[in-house]
Scaffold this motif. Structure first.
Motif, PDB file in Angstrom:
ATOM      1  N   ARG A 286       0.820  -1.218   0.000  1.00  0.00           N
ATOM      2  CA  ARG A 286       0.000   0.000   0.000  1.00  0.00           C
ATOM      3  C   ARG A 286       0.848   1.260   0.000  1.00  0.00           C
ATOM      4  NH1 ARG A 286      -3.197  -2.987   3.653  1.00  0.00           N
ATOM      5  NH2 ARG A 286      -2.263  -1.892   5.432  1.00  0.00           N
ATOM      6  N   VAL A 287       1.913   1.279   0.796  1.00  0.00           N
ATOM      7  CA  VAL A 287       2.725   2.501   0.878  1.00  0.00           C
ATOM      8  C   VAL A 287       3.816   2.532  -0.184  1.00  0.00           C
ATOM      9  CG1 VAL A 287       2.274   2.719   3.345  1.00  0.00           C
ATOM     10  CG2 VAL A 287       4.334   1.529   2.581  1.00  0.00           C
ATOM     11  N   GLY A 288       4.011   1.426  -0.894  1.00  0.00           N
ATOM     12  CA  GLY A 288       5.023   1.390  -1.951  1.00  0.00           C
ATOM     13  C   GLY A 288       6.442   1.452  -1.448  1.00  0.00           C
ATOM     14  N   ARG A 289       6.682   0.964  -0.233  1.00  0.00           N
ATOM     15  CA  ARG A 289       8.019   1.012   0.355  1.00  0.00           C
ATOM     16  C   ARG A 289       8.352  -0.338   0.974  1.00  0.00           C
ATOM     17  NH1 ARG A 289       9.743   6.391   0.974  1.00  0.00           N
ATOM     18  NH2 ARG A 289      11.283   5.780   2.535  1.00  0.00           N
ATOM     19  N   ARG A 290       9.648  -0.736   0.862  1.00  0.00           N
ATOM     20  CA  ARG A 290      10.113  -1.992   1.442  1.00  0.00           C
ATOM     21  C   ARG A 290      11.225  -1.762   2.483  1.00  0.00           C
ATOM     22  NH1 ARG A 290       5.882  -4.582  -1.048  1.00  0.00           N
ATOM     23  NH2 ARG A 290       6.181  -4.856  -3.299  1.00  0.00           N
ATOM     24  N   LYS A 291      12.156  -0.888   2.169  1.00  0.00           N
ATOM     25  CA  LYS A 291      13.366  -0.758   2.993  1.00  0.00           C
ATOM     26  C   LYS A 291      13.089  -0.386   4.457  1.00  0.00           C
ATOM     27  CE  LYS A 291      16.627   1.617   0.912  1.00  0.00           C
ATOM     28  NZ  LYS A 291      17.247   2.607  -0.004  1.00  0.00           N
ATOM     29  N   PRO A 292      12.171   0.542   4.760  1.00  0.00           N
ATOM     30  CA  PRO A 292      11.944   0.857   6.182  1.00  0.00           C
ATOM     31  C   PRO A 292      11.487  -0.346   6.997  1.00  0.00           C
ATOM     32  CG  PRO A 292      11.003   2.570   4.785  1.00  0.00           C
ATOM     33  CD  PRO A 292      11.403   1.450   3.882  1.00  0.00           C
ATOM     34  N   PHE A 293      10.692  -1.213   6.385  1.00  0.00           N
ATOM     35  CA  PHE A 293      10.217  -2.403   7.083  1.00  0.00           C
ATOM     36  C   PHE A 293      11.376  -3.363   7.365  1.00  0.00           C
ATOM     37  CE2 PHE A 293       6.516  -0.748   4.911  1.00  0.00           C
ATOM     38  CZ  PHE A 293       5.472  -0.952   5.799  1.00  0.00           C
ATOM     39  N   VAL A 294      12.216  -3.569   6.354  1.00  0.00           N
ATOM     40  CA  VAL A 294      13.340  -4.502   6.505  1.00  0.00           C
ATOM     41  C   VAL A 294      14.326  -3.978   7.542  1.00  0.00           C
ATOM     42  CG1 VAL A 294      15.262  -5.600   5.299  1.00  0.00           C
ATOM     43  CG2 VAL A 294      13.057  -5.365   4.152  1.00  0.00           C
ATOM     44  N   PHE A 295      14.595  -2.688   7.506  1.00  0.00           N
ATOM     45  CA  PHE A 295      15.532  -2.098   8.469  1.00  0.00           C
ATOM     46  C   PHE A 295      14.990  -2.211   9.894  1.00  0.00           C
ATOM     47  CE2 PHE A 295      17.361   1.382  10.927  1.00  0.00           C
ATOM     48  CZ  PHE A 295      18.711   1.264  10.627  1.00  0.00           C
ATOM     49  N   ALA A 296      13.723  -1.853  10.092  1.00  0.00           N
ATOM     50  CA  ALA A 296      13.131  -1.908  11.428  1.00  0.00           C
ATOM     51  C   ALA A 296      13.117  -3.334  11.963  1.00  0.00           C
ATOM     52  CB  ALA A 296      11.708  -1.344  11.391  1.00  0.00           C
ATOM     53  N   ALA A 297      12.825  -4.305  11.088  1.00  0.00           N
ATOM     54  CA  ALA A 297      12.804  -5.699  11.522  1.00  0.00           C
ATOM     55  C   ALA A 297      14.188  -6.160  11.958  1.00  0.00           C
ATOM     56  CB  ALA A 297      12.277  -6.584  10.395  1.00  0.00           C
ATOM     57  N   SER A 298      15.214  -5.748  11.248  1.00  0.00           N
ATOM     58  CA  SER A 298      16.581  -6.142  11.591  1.00  0.00           C
ATOM     59  C   SER A 298      16.993  -5.577  12.942  1.00  0.00           C
ATOM     60  CB  SER A 298      17.551  -5.676  10.502  1.00  0.00           C
ATOM     61  OG  SER A 298      17.186  -6.190   9.238  1.00  0.00           O
ATOM     62  N   ILE A 299      16.682  -4.322  13.187  1.00  0.00           N
ATOM     63  CA  ILE A 299      17.006  -3.714  14.477  1.00  0.00           C
ATOM     64  C   ILE A 299      16.207  -4.396  15.595  1.00  0.00           C
ATOM     65  CG2 ILE A 299      16.956  -1.592  15.828  1.00  0.00           C
ATOM     66  CD1 ILE A 299      19.117  -1.705  13.638  1.00  0.00           C
ATOM     67  N   GLY A 300      14.963  -4.730  15.319  1.00  0.00           N
ATOM     68  CA  GLY A 300      14.156  -5.451  16.299  1.00  0.00           C
ATOM     69  C   GLY A 300      14.764  -6.790  16.665  1.00  0.00           C
ATOM     70  N   MET A 301      15.336  -7.479  15.681  1.00  0.00           N
ATOM     71  CA  MET A 301      16.001  -8.748  15.953  1.00  0.00           C
ATOM     72  C   MET A 301      17.200  -8.546  16.877  1.00  0.00           C
ATOM     73  SD  MET A 301      16.093 -11.975  15.530  1.00  0.00           S
ATOM     74  CE  MET A 301      14.882 -12.155  14.219  1.00  0.00           C
ATOM     75  N   ALA A 302      17.961  -7.480  16.657  1.00  0.00           N
ATOM     76  CA  ALA A 302      19.116  -7.197  17.522  1.00  0.00           C
ATOM     77  C   ALA A 302      18.671  -6.954  18.960  1.00  0.00           C
ATOM     78  CB  ALA A 302      19.882  -5.986  16.983  1.00  0.00           C
ATOM     79  N   VAL A 303      17.582  -6.218  19.140  1.00  0.00           N
ATOM     80  CA  VAL A 303      17.065  -5.959  20.488  1.00  0.00           C
ATOM     81  C   VAL A 303      16.661  -7.274  21.160  1.00  0.00           C
ATOM     82  CG1 VAL A 303      15.212  -4.859  21.798  1.00  0.00           C
ATOM     83  CG2 VAL A 303      16.325  -3.619  19.923  1.00  0.00           C
ATOM     84  N   ALA A 304      16.027  -8.156  20.404  1.00  0.00           N
ATOM     85  CA  ALA A 304      15.614  -9.451  20.966  1.00  0.00           C
ATOM     86  C   ALA A 304      16.819 -10.257  21.441  1.00  0.00           C
ATOM     87  CB  ALA A 304      14.822 -10.238  19.924  1.00  0.00           C
ATOM     88  N   LEU A 305      17.905 -10.217  20.687  1.00  0.00           N
ATOM     89  CA  LEU A 305      19.093 -10.994  21.048  1.00  0.00           C
ATOM     90  C   LEU A 305      19.804 -10.450  22.284  1.00  0.00           C
ATOM     91  CD1 LEU A 305      20.439 -11.534  17.430  1.00  0.00           C
ATOM     92  CD2 LEU A 305      19.837 -13.369  19.020  1.00  0.00           C
ATOM     93  N   VAL A 306      19.577  -9.170  22.587  1.00  0.00           N
ATOM     94  CA  VAL A 306      20.197  -8.588  23.777  1.00  0.00           C
ATOM     95  C   VAL A 306      19.636  -9.206  25.058  1.00  0.00           C
ATOM     96  CG1 VAL A 306      20.371  -6.459  25.138  1.00  0.00           C
ATOM     97  CG2 VAL A 306      20.805  -6.408  22.679  1.00  0.00           C
ATOM     98  N   LEU A 307      18.372  -9.629  25.039  1.00  0.00           N
ATOM     99  CA  LEU A 307      17.702 -10.063  26.265  1.00  0.00           C
ATOM    100  C   LEU A 307      18.370 -11.266  26.931  1.00  0.00           C
ATOM    101  CD1 LEU A 307      13.999  -9.532  25.159  1.00  0.00           C
ATOM    102  CD2 LEU A 307      15.420  -8.053  26.577  1.00  0.00           C
ATOM    103  N   PRO A 308      18.598 -12.402  26.223  1.00  0.00           N
ATOM    104  CA  PRO A 308      19.273 -13.520  26.896  1.00  0.00           C
ATOM    105  C   PRO A 308      20.740 -13.244  27.185  1.00  0.00           C
ATOM    106  CG  PRO A 308      18.847 -14.051  24.595  1.00  0.00           C
ATOM    107  CD  PRO A 308      18.136 -12.775  24.880  1.00  0.00           C
TER     108      PRO A 308
END
Length: 427
Positions: A307-329
């Protein structure tokens, strides 16, 4: 089955369409359902075997050096996967006949890959296990390459975010369900390998029967030459930088994620100090904890990016979210932190797989070589999964523990996030 000439053609720029949407093609629902089912059973095997069945089998055969042995076996299998995926894709691009381009390779890869999984479960020494797993990797990647070409082959560009979400959902549900089901076979490993081998064969057969591929005529062009065929696997980063950045971004993120995921059993056992039985009980529970965020983000992210015609912001945000998840353990060594990691990682990985797949279909250099180029890009998905145990074993051995493994994974996924930014053809 015969192979066709290499041919040539222009390099399109596939930007997300925001104009009037054409009518959906007939049979789209059947294609979507079959594609999701086939993808789910394939990724169920990918989730079940390395993280649970193979890890337990290697630990039974070589308990004193299980980490090193699993790393070596996985590295050898990774080499087979690296070769098989783009080669099978390229051969399917050049195949013609009444059964189409993709179907013969999918059928052969599923049958031989399923039988190879059965053979792995029959092994009682490391040599047998290593050879059988390598063959399974080769044949299953021979199935995966033409299967992933179905989206660019048979779906319009404006629907690829939706299809990519569906395929991403199938992948993650398959991995999660496969891991959960595999835990039930922790004490019956041979049966577990056989079950997943049969599922791969049956799932592919159903897809091919319900979505018959049209006959493929031999395209016009230059005669087939081995030199041109082999050199075609190299996609110049200078001529196609977007393709190279997309490859690098996915490779780094998937490697970082699976460095921890593939060693999940050993993380619970050695890092948290749990017993083997308790660790095997927790593996399916952690997989189930990933599902809510994973499903929501996969279902929402792909259509939203359309709908918004964009891919990169989603991919970037998901990657940073994965890094945050790995910090927890890393910060807190406990069962609770592993569950928190699973919840956050599920959402991040769901968003990533949904949108990144759509992004990749838009950076392919040539439409006539879609399966080959998707096969090359699939190396960025399959190879890190296969290499992850070997990389994890090296990090654990060199740095002396699992904390270094989490730090390495965090660095890898952050680098993967920033690798997406230089892509220019896709917003």
């Amino acid at each position: 089955m015969t192979t066709a000439p290499t041919g040539s053609g222009p390099s399109p720029v596939n930007a997300p369409a925001k104009a009037a949407r054409p009518t959906r093609p007939p049979g789209e629902r059947r294609l979507l359902g079959g594609l999701m089912a086939n993808t789910a059973v394939l990724y169920a095997a990918y989730g079940a075997v390395p993280a649970v069945l193979l890890a337990n089998l290697v630990a039974d055969v070589d308990p004193d050096s299980k980490s090193t042995s699993l790393g070596i076996i996985s590295a050898i299998g990774a080499f087979g996967a690296m070769l098989a995926n783009p080669i099978a894709g390229a051969l399917s691009d050049r195949t013609h006949g009444r059964f189409g381009r993709r179907a013969p390779w999918m059928a052969g890869g599923a049958l031989l890959g399923g039988l190879s999984l059965v053979a792995v479960g029959a092994g009682n020494n490391l040599l047998w296990i290593g050879v059988a797993w390598t063959l399974a990797q080769i044949f299953l990647n021979g199935l995966q390459a033409p299967l992933t070409a179905v989206v660019p082959d048979r779906t319009p560009a404006h629907r690829r975010g939706f299809f990519s979400s569906a395929v991403g959902l199938a992948q993650m549900v398959g991995v999660t369900a496969g891991t959960a089901v595999a835990a039930a076979f922790a004490h019956a490993l041979g049966l577990g390998f056989a079950v997943f081998g049969v599922l791969v064969i049956a799932g592919t057969a159903v897809f091919l029967l319900l979505n018959r591929e049209p006959a493929a005529a031999a395209p016009a062009g230059e005669a087939f030459r081995w030199k041109a065929f082999l050199t075609g696997f190299w996609v110049s980063p200078r001529r196609h930088p977007d393709f190279a950045w997309a490859f690098l971004g996915r490779f780094l993120l998937v490697l970082g994620y699976y460095c921890v995921s593939a060693y999940q059993l050993y993380v619970l056992d050695d890092y948290l100090g749990l017993t083997r039985d308790r660790a095997n009980d927790l593996v399916p529970l952690l997989s189930l904890a990933m599902l809510p965020g994973l499903i929501v983000m996969i279902v929402v992210s792909g259509p939203w990016s359309d709908r918004v015609g964009r891919r990169k912001p989603f991919v970037f945000a998901a990657s940073i979210g994965m890094a945050v998840a790995l910090v927890l353990p890393l910060a807190l060594r406990s069962e609770a932190s592993m569950f928190a990691y699973a919840v956050l990682a599920g959402g991040a990985f769901g968003m990533y797989m949904a949108v990144d797949t759509a992004l990749m279909t838009q950076v392919l250099p040539r439409p006539d070589d879609a399966a080959k180029d998707m096969g090359v890009l699939n190396i960025a998905n399959a190879l890190p999964q296969a290499l992850a145990p070997a990389v994890a074993a090296g990090v654990i051995g060199a740095a002396g523990g699992y904390r270094a493994l989490f730090v390495t994974a965090i660095v890898l996924v952050i680098l993967g996030a920033f690798s997406i930014l230089p892509i220019r053809a896709v917003r």
